[in-house]
Design a protein around this motif. Sequence first.
Motif, PDB file in Angstrom:
ATOM      1  N   GLY A 143       0.706  -1.199  -0.226  1.00 16.10           N
ATOM      2  CA  GLY A 143       0.030   0.162  -0.035  1.00 16.10           C
ATOM      3  C   GLY A 143       1.030   1.344  -0.025  1.00 16.10           C
ATOM      4  N   ASP A 144       0.231   2.431  -0.422  1.00 15.84           N
ATOM      5  CA  ASP A 144       1.239   3.533  -0.669  1.00 15.84           C
ATOM      6  C   ASP A 144       1.452   4.050   0.870  1.00 15.84           C
ATOM      7  OD1 ASP A 144      -1.741   4.127  -0.247  1.00 15.84           O
ATOM      8  OD2 ASP A 144      -1.112   6.077  -0.576  1.00 15.84           O
ATOM      9  N   ALA A 145       0.587   3.942   1.813  1.00 16.79           N
ATOM     10  CA  ALA A 145       1.036   4.306   3.217  1.00 16.79           C
ATOM     11  C   ALA A 145       2.109   3.298   3.747  1.00 16.79           C
ATOM     12  CB  ALA A 145      -0.128   4.156   4.179  1.00 16.79           C
ATOM     13  N   GLU A 146       2.426   2.262   3.431  1.00 17.60           N
ATOM     14  CA  GLU A 146       3.720   1.614   3.761  1.00 17.60           C
ATOM     15  C   GLU A 146       5.070   2.097   3.385  1.00 17.60           C
ATOM     16  OE1 GLU A 146       3.843  -2.855   3.545  1.00 17.60           O
ATOM     17  OE2 GLU A 146       2.258  -2.601   2.170  1.00 17.60           O
ATOM     18  N   ASN A 166      14.933  -9.415 -10.883  1.00 13.56           N
ATOM     19  CA  ASN A 166      14.104 -10.507 -10.788  1.00 13.56           C
ATOM     20  C   ASN A 166      12.929  -9.980  -9.784  1.00 13.56           C
ATOM     21  OD1 ASN A 166      15.697 -10.888  -8.913  1.00 13.56           O
ATOM     22  ND2 ASN A 166      15.308 -13.104  -8.611  1.00 13.56           N
ATOM     23  N   LEU A 167      12.807  -8.626  -9.355  1.00 15.18           N
ATOM     24  CA  LEU A 167      11.924  -8.300  -8.624  1.00 15.18           C
ATOM     25  C   LEU A 167      11.091  -7.090  -9.116  1.00 15.18           C
ATOM     26  CD1 LEU A 167      11.108  -7.725  -5.261  1.00 15.18           C
ATOM     27  CD2 LEU A 167      12.898  -6.104  -5.160  1.00 15.18           C
ATOM     28  N   THR A 168       9.718  -7.066  -8.798  1.00 15.04           N
ATOM     29  CA  THR A 168       8.755  -6.198  -9.012  1.00 15.04           C
ATOM     30  C   THR A 168       8.183  -5.676  -7.890  1.00 15.04           C
ATOM     31  OG1 THR A 168       8.549  -6.637 -11.325  1.00 15.04           O
ATOM     32  CG2 THR A 168       6.581  -5.805 -10.333  1.00 15.04           C
ATOM     33  N   ALA A 169       7.786  -4.380  -7.687  1.00 17.20           N
ATOM     34  CA  ALA A 169       7.050  -4.213  -6.535  1.00 17.20           C
ATOM     35  C   ALA A 169       5.599  -3.468  -7.174  1.00 17.20           C
ATOM     36  CB  ALA A 169       7.931  -2.911  -5.785  1.00 17.20           C
ATOM     37  N   ILE A 170       4.639  -3.615  -6.489  1.00 18.95           N
ATOM     38  CA  ILE A 170       3.369  -2.911  -6.996  1.00 18.95           C
ATOM     39  C   ILE A 170       2.769  -2.229  -5.748  1.00 18.95           C
ATOM     40  CG2 ILE A 170       1.000  -3.369  -7.988  1.00 18.95           C
ATOM     41  CD1 ILE A 170       3.111  -6.429  -7.887  1.00 18.95           C
ATOM     42  N   VAL A 171       2.908  -0.997  -6.106  1.00 20.08           N
ATOM     43  CA  VAL A 171       2.160   0.125  -4.964  1.00 20.08           C
ATOM     44  C   VAL A 171       0.811   0.478  -5.416  1.00 20.08           C
ATOM     45  CG1 VAL A 171       2.591   2.063  -3.776  1.00 20.08           C
ATOM     46  CG2 VAL A 171       4.449   0.955  -4.612  1.00 20.08           C
ATOM     47  N   VAL A 172      -0.190  -0.025  -4.502  1.00 19.94           N
ATOM     48  CA  VAL A 172      -1.355   0.437  -4.712  1.00 19.94           C
ATOM     49  C   VAL A 172      -1.632   1.904  -3.819  1.00 19.94           C
ATOM     50  CG1 VAL A 172      -3.822  -0.094  -4.373  1.00 19.94           C
ATOM     51  CG2 VAL A 172      -2.537  -1.747  -4.866  1.00 19.94           C
ATOM     52  N   ASP A 173      -1.877   2.671  -4.792  1.00 17.72           N
ATOM     53  CA  ASP A 173      -1.832   4.055  -4.570  1.00 17.72           C
ATOM     54  C   ASP A 173      -3.245   4.658  -4.320  1.00 17.72           C
ATOM     55  OD1 ASP A 173      -1.559   6.836  -3.757  1.00 17.72           O
ATOM     56  OD2 ASP A 173       0.037   7.209  -5.513  1.00 17.72           O
ATOM     57  N   ASN A 174      -3.857   4.584  -3.077  1.00 16.06           N
ATOM     58  CA  ASN A 174      -5.060   5.317  -2.927  1.00 16.06           C
ATOM     59  C   ASN A 174      -5.244   6.364  -2.112  1.00 16.06           C
ATOM     60  OD1 ASN A 174      -4.659   4.139  -0.591  1.00 16.06           O
ATOM     61  ND2 ASN A 174      -6.612   2.660  -0.691  1.00 16.06           N
ATOM     62  N   ARG A 175      -3.934   7.223  -2.145  1.00 14.63           N
ATOM     63  CA  ARG A 175      -3.810   8.505  -1.275  1.00 14.63           C
ATOM     64  C   ARG A 175      -4.119   8.455   0.085  1.00 14.63           C
ATOM     65  NH1 ARG A 175      -2.356   9.007  -6.139  1.00 14.63           N
ATOM     66  NH2 ARG A 175      -3.025  10.420  -7.509  1.00 14.63           N
ATOM     67  N   SER A 176      -3.567   7.282   0.472  1.00 16.09           N
ATOM     68  CA  SER A 176      -3.627   6.890   2.149  1.00 16.09           C
ATOM     69  C   SER A 176      -2.213   7.280   2.901  1.00 16.09           C
ATOM     70  CB  SER A 176      -3.838   5.453   2.497  1.00 16.09           C
ATOM     71  OG  SER A 176      -3.103   4.772   1.897  1.00 16.09           O
ATOM     72  N   ALA A 177      -1.115   7.668   2.048  1.00 14.39           N
ATOM     73  CA  ALA A 177       0.097   7.942   2.618  1.00 14.39           C
ATOM     74  C   ALA A 177      -0.111   9.331   3.539  1.00 14.39           C
ATOM     75  CB  ALA A 177       1.259   7.941   1.776  1.00 14.39           C
ATOM     76  N   SER A 178       0.664   9.404   4.572  1.00  8.61           N
ATOM     77  CA  SER A 178       0.667  10.570   5.585  1.00  8.61           C
ATOM     78  C   SER A 178       1.681  11.322   4.841  1.00  8.61           C
ATOM     79  CB  SER A 178       1.318  10.202   6.882  1.00  8.61           C
ATOM     80  OG  SER A 178       0.366   9.317   7.538  1.00  8.61           O
ATOM     81  N   HIS A 179       2.815  10.891   4.300  1.00  9.09           N
ATOM     82  CA  HIS A 179       3.802  11.718   3.769  1.00  9.09           C
ATOM     83  C   HIS A 179       4.031  11.936   2.347  1.00  9.09           C
ATOM     84  CE1 HIS A 179       4.864  11.653   8.056  1.00  9.09           C
ATOM     85  NE2 HIS A 179       5.406  10.354   7.981  1.00  9.09           N
ATOM     86  N   GLY A 180       3.797  11.027   1.369  1.00  7.18           N
ATOM     87  CA  GLY A 180       3.856  11.099   0.119  1.00  7.18           C
ATOM     88  C   GLY A 180       5.350  11.147  -0.236  1.00  7.18           C
ATOM     89  N   TRP A 181       5.588  11.535  -1.586  1.00  5.50           N
ATOM     90  CA  TRP A 181       6.991  11.535  -1.858  1.00  5.50           C
ATOM     91  C   TRP A 181       7.058  12.674  -2.992  1.00  5.50           C
ATOM     92  CZ3 TRP A 181      11.026   9.864   0.478  1.00  5.50           C
ATOM     93  CH2 TRP A 181      12.486   9.709  -0.428  1.00  5.50           C
ATOM     94  N   PRO A 182       7.923  13.507  -2.858  1.00  9.02           N
ATOM     95  CA  PRO A 182       7.944  14.618  -4.282  1.00  9.02           C
ATOM     96  C   PRO A 182       8.030  13.839  -5.641  1.00  9.02           C
ATOM     97  CG  PRO A 182       9.478  15.163  -2.475  1.00  9.02           C
ATOM     98  CD  PRO A 182       9.015  13.793  -2.072  1.00  9.02           C
ATOM     99  N   GLY A 183       7.214  14.605  -6.325  1.00  4.13           N
ATOM    100  CA  GLY A 183       7.092  13.698  -7.861  1.00  4.13           C
ATOM    101  C   GLY A 183       6.265  12.409  -7.911  1.00  4.13           C
ATOM    102  N   GLY A 184       5.698  11.940  -6.814  1.00  2.00           N
ATOM    103  CA  GLY A 184       4.917  10.944  -6.869  1.00  2.00           C
ATOM    104  C   GLY A 184       5.613   9.574  -6.580  1.00  2.00           C
ATOM    105  N   ALA A 185       4.938   8.729  -6.066  1.00  2.00           N
ATOM    106  CA  ALA A 185       5.432   7.432  -5.476  1.00  2.00           C
ATOM    107  C   ALA A 185       6.529   6.807  -6.254  1.00  2.00           C
ATOM    108  CB  ALA A 185       4.245   6.260  -5.244  1.00  2.00           C
ATOM    109  N   ALA A 186       6.404   6.842  -7.679  1.00  2.00           N
ATOM    110  CA  ALA A 186       7.286   5.867  -8.615  1.00  2.00           C
ATOM    111  C   ALA A 186       8.646   6.793  -8.651  1.00  2.00           C
ATOM    112  CB  ALA A 186       6.800   6.152 -10.151  1.00  2.00           C
TER     113      ALA A 186
END
Length: 230
Positions: A143-146, A166-186
């Motif tokens: 989750g995005d809050a993680e 060999n690693l893929t992360a999938i972030v489900v971003d439903n705008r629940s994060a407290s801090h976020g990240w400049p430019g978006g999660a990616a």
Amino acid sequence: MTTTTATDPALLGVLLDRVRAGREFGANVYSTLDVLQVLYDRVLRITPATVDDPDRDRFLLSKGHAVAGYYALLAAKGFVPADWLDDQGGPESRLGDHPDRLLVPGVEIGSGSLGHGLGLGVGTALGLRAQGRADPRVYVLLGDAELDEGSNHEAIAYAGAIGLGNLTAIVVDNRSASHGWPGGAASRFTVNGWTAATVDGRDHAVLHTALTGHDHHRPHVVVAVVTDGE
């Protein structure tokens, strides 16, 4: 060994209702359903018959509190009997409020406190690399809050630095994060050497393209944006 039969949305809804048993689910559950369907319908190389195959893909649900949809999907795909859903969370149930890899066929990790799944995914991907297994891929759903958890920052930085392809992360971003990240999660990933795609988390076609868009040389992240309240 890929599961290629499309999940019937009506069946998935019926199975999810059996898990729900009158309880209310929130965005944490509903926001993950489309990603789970695309993974198990079209991406993951795993079936109920190959849960112990060393060359299977690994799926790690870091967002363990969203497990209701995961259980419904596992039942739809035949990993667990549908009648297990009726007592989910009960005292004798194998289906706890977080998944347990020792009790549930097809589950790779027991996920509890948020922030641990990506680190476990990095370790799993490293283990496969050390064994010389080039084909299996590790997928971690967060989750995005993680991403507020510092342990994830360490996992992101390390995976990028060593080119954990060999690693893929999938972030489900439903705008629940407290801090976020400049430019978006990616951007949190790309600054550390990952490839990335940000897509509509409800669009199965674009999700499939994004989930299979890795270059095998660098870790890959898919940010699945869900903005419809669920």
